[in-house]
Motif scaffolding. Structure first.
Motif, PDB file in Angstrom:
ATOM      1  N   LEU A 205       0.834  -1.206   0.000  1.00 66.43           N
ATOM      2  CA  LEU A 205       0.000   0.000   0.000  1.00 66.43           C
ATOM      3  C   LEU A 205       0.868   1.255   0.000  1.00 66.43           C
ATOM      4  O   LEU A 205       0.599   2.210  -0.732  1.00 66.43           O
ATOM      5  N   VAL A 206       1.911   1.238   0.818  1.00 68.13           N
ATOM      6  CA  VAL A 206       2.833   2.378   0.856  1.00 68.13           C
ATOM      7  C   VAL A 206       3.476   2.570  -0.511  1.00 68.13           C
ATOM      8  O   VAL A 206       3.505   3.683  -1.051  1.00 68.13           O
ATOM      9  N   PHE A 207       3.974   1.483  -1.082  1.00 67.22           N
ATOM     10  CA  PHE A 207       4.597   1.564  -2.399  1.00 67.22           C
ATOM     11  C   PHE A 207       3.621   2.096  -3.444  1.00 67.22           C
ATOM     12  O   PHE A 207       3.963   2.954  -4.252  1.00 67.22           O
ATOM     13  N   THR A 208       2.399   1.592  -3.427  1.00 65.49           N
ATOM     14  CA  THR A 208       1.415   1.975  -4.437  1.00 65.49           C
ATOM     15  C   THR A 208       1.072   3.454  -4.362  1.00 65.49           C
ATOM     16  O   THR A 208       1.149   4.172  -5.368  1.00 65.49           O
ATOM     17  N   PHE A 209       0.700   3.945  -3.198  1.00 62.37           N
ATOM     18  CA  PHE A 209       0.205   5.314  -3.110  1.00 62.37           C
ATOM     19  C   PHE A 209       1.320   6.360  -3.092  1.00 62.37           C
ATOM     20  O   PHE A 209       1.194   7.410  -3.715  1.00 62.37           O
ATOM     21  N   VAL A 210       2.408   6.091  -2.406  1.00 59.19           N
ATOM     22  CA  VAL A 210       3.531   7.036  -2.393  1.00 59.19           C
ATOM     23  C   VAL A 210       4.282   6.966  -3.720  1.00 59.19           C
ATOM     24  O   VAL A 210       4.683   7.988  -4.275  1.00 59.19           O
ATOM     25  N   GLY A 211       4.443   5.763  -4.254  1.00 60.76           N
ATOM     26  CA  GLY A 211       5.095   5.602  -5.554  1.00 60.76           C
ATOM     27  C   GLY A 211       4.289   6.241  -6.678  1.00 60.76           C
ATOM     28  O   GLY A 211       4.857   6.771  -7.632  1.00 60.76           O
ATOM     29  N   ALA A 212       2.961   6.193  -6.585  1.00 59.54           N
ATOM     30  CA  ALA A 212       2.117   6.827  -7.602  1.00 59.54           C
ATOM     31  C   ALA A 212       2.311   8.337  -7.608  1.00 59.54           C
ATOM     32  O   ALA A 212       2.311   8.964  -8.677  1.00 59.54           O
ATOM     33  N   ALA A 213       2.501   8.938  -6.439  1.00 58.48           N
ATOM     34  CA  ALA A 213       2.748  10.379  -6.376  1.00 58.48           C
ATOM     35  C   ALA A 213       4.055  10.724  -7.088  1.00 58.48           C
ATOM     36  O   ALA A 213       4.117  11.663  -7.894  1.00 58.48           O
ATOM     37  N   ALA A 214       5.102   9.957  -6.816  1.00 58.12           N
ATOM     38  CA  ALA A 214       6.395  10.195  -7.479  1.00 58.12           C
ATOM     39  C   ALA A 214       6.280   9.947  -8.977  1.00 58.12           C
ATOM     40  O   ALA A 214       6.829  10.702  -9.790  1.00 58.12           O
ATOM     41  N   SER A 215       5.579   8.913  -9.332  1.00 58.00           N
ATOM     42  CA  SER A 215       5.384   8.583 -10.743  1.00 58.00           C
ATOM     43  C   SER A 215       4.624   9.689 -11.470  1.00 58.00           C
ATOM     44  O   SER A 215       4.934  10.031 -12.609  1.00 58.00           O
ATOM     45  N   TYR A 216       3.641  10.280 -10.787  1.00 60.46           N
ATOM     46  CA  TYR A 216       2.881  11.377 -11.384  1.00 60.46           C
ATOM     47  C   TYR A 216       3.800  12.565 -11.679  1.00 60.46           C
ATOM     48  O   TYR A 216       3.768  13.141 -12.756  1.00 60.46           O
ATOM     49  N   ARG A 217       4.632  12.919 -10.706  1.00 63.28           N
ATOM     50  CA  ARG A 217       5.510  14.074 -10.911  1.00 63.28           C
ATOM     51  C   ARG A 217       6.529  13.803 -12.012  1.00 63.28           C
ATOM     52  O   ARG A 217       6.896  14.693 -12.770  1.00 63.28           O
ATOM     53  N   ALA A 218       6.986  12.557 -12.108  1.00 63.44           N
ATOM     54  CA  ALA A 218       7.982  12.215 -13.120  1.00 63.44           C
ATOM     55  C   ALA A 218       7.373  12.094 -14.515  1.00 63.44           C
ATOM     56  O   ALA A 218       8.094  11.924 -15.490  1.00 63.44           O
ATOM     57  N   GLY A 219       6.044  12.160 -14.595  1.00 61.09           N
ATOM     58  CA  GLY A 219       5.388  12.015 -15.894  1.00 61.09           C
ATOM     59  C   GLY A 219       5.401  10.579 -16.372  1.00 61.09           C
ATOM     60  O   GLY A 219       5.233  10.313 -17.553  1.00 61.09           O
TER      61      GLY A 219
END
Length: 175
Positions: A57-71
């Protein structure tokens, strides 16, 4: 002011990457231990599976935020790429506003979910509150919202190089 905000968001972004990466590493270490304990030692541990789920869950939601910023987040641009530039910008703005709405929903309702389940405890890990296990949802929503607002106000940062912080601070201090 813009550079200061970008540096703050760079740090948030790097923290997201590190947290997501450590969560994946944790899963990669915990799951083999659970298998080893069950099949080699003959005694299954109750904590590896719920811990791995929480880390996912941590990986999914926190990683999604980073992934969003990285495009690097999933997107289908087949239709928007064929639109005229003005319409493409309007659709992009609408898309960002929808994304901000989703982030607000995740943050507000995720917080309510955490608070409403705070007094419950997990059966597999009796010392862990259920509300804590849901915390990645509002935290991930808030982090993504920060990056959505950044994109709306300061533009897309996915192609900008993130500089090392120690070099930036040293060069600023010398000036």
């Amino acid at each position: 002011m813009k550079n200061r905000l970008l540096r703050i968001n760079d740090r948030i972004y790097m923290a997201c990457i590190w947290i997501a990466g450590l969560a994946v590493l944790g899963v990669a270490l915990i799951i083999p231990w659970g298998i080893f304990a069950r099949y080699v030692l003959g005694t299954g541990s109750s904590w590896p599976e719920p811990t791995a789920i929480l880390l996912m869950l941590v990986f999914t939601f926190v990683g999604a935020a980073a992934s969003y910023r990285a495009g690097a987040h999933m997107s289908v641009a087949m239709v928007t790429d064929r639109l005229p530039p003005t319409v493409r910008r309007l659709v992009g703005l609408f898309s960002q506003l929808l994304m901000a709405t989703i982030c607000l929903f995740m943050t507000l309702w995720g917080t309510k979910l955490c608070l409403s389940t705070w007094n419950q405890f997990m059966s597999a890990m009796p010392t862990l509150r259920v509300g804590i296990t849901y915390m990645p949802i509002p935290i991930g929503g808030l982090l993504t919202l920060v990056f959505v607002v950044e994109k709306l106000v300061l533009g897309d940062q996915s192609n900008r190089r993130v500089v090392r912080f120690d070099l930036v601070e040293e060069s600023e201090g010398a000036a």
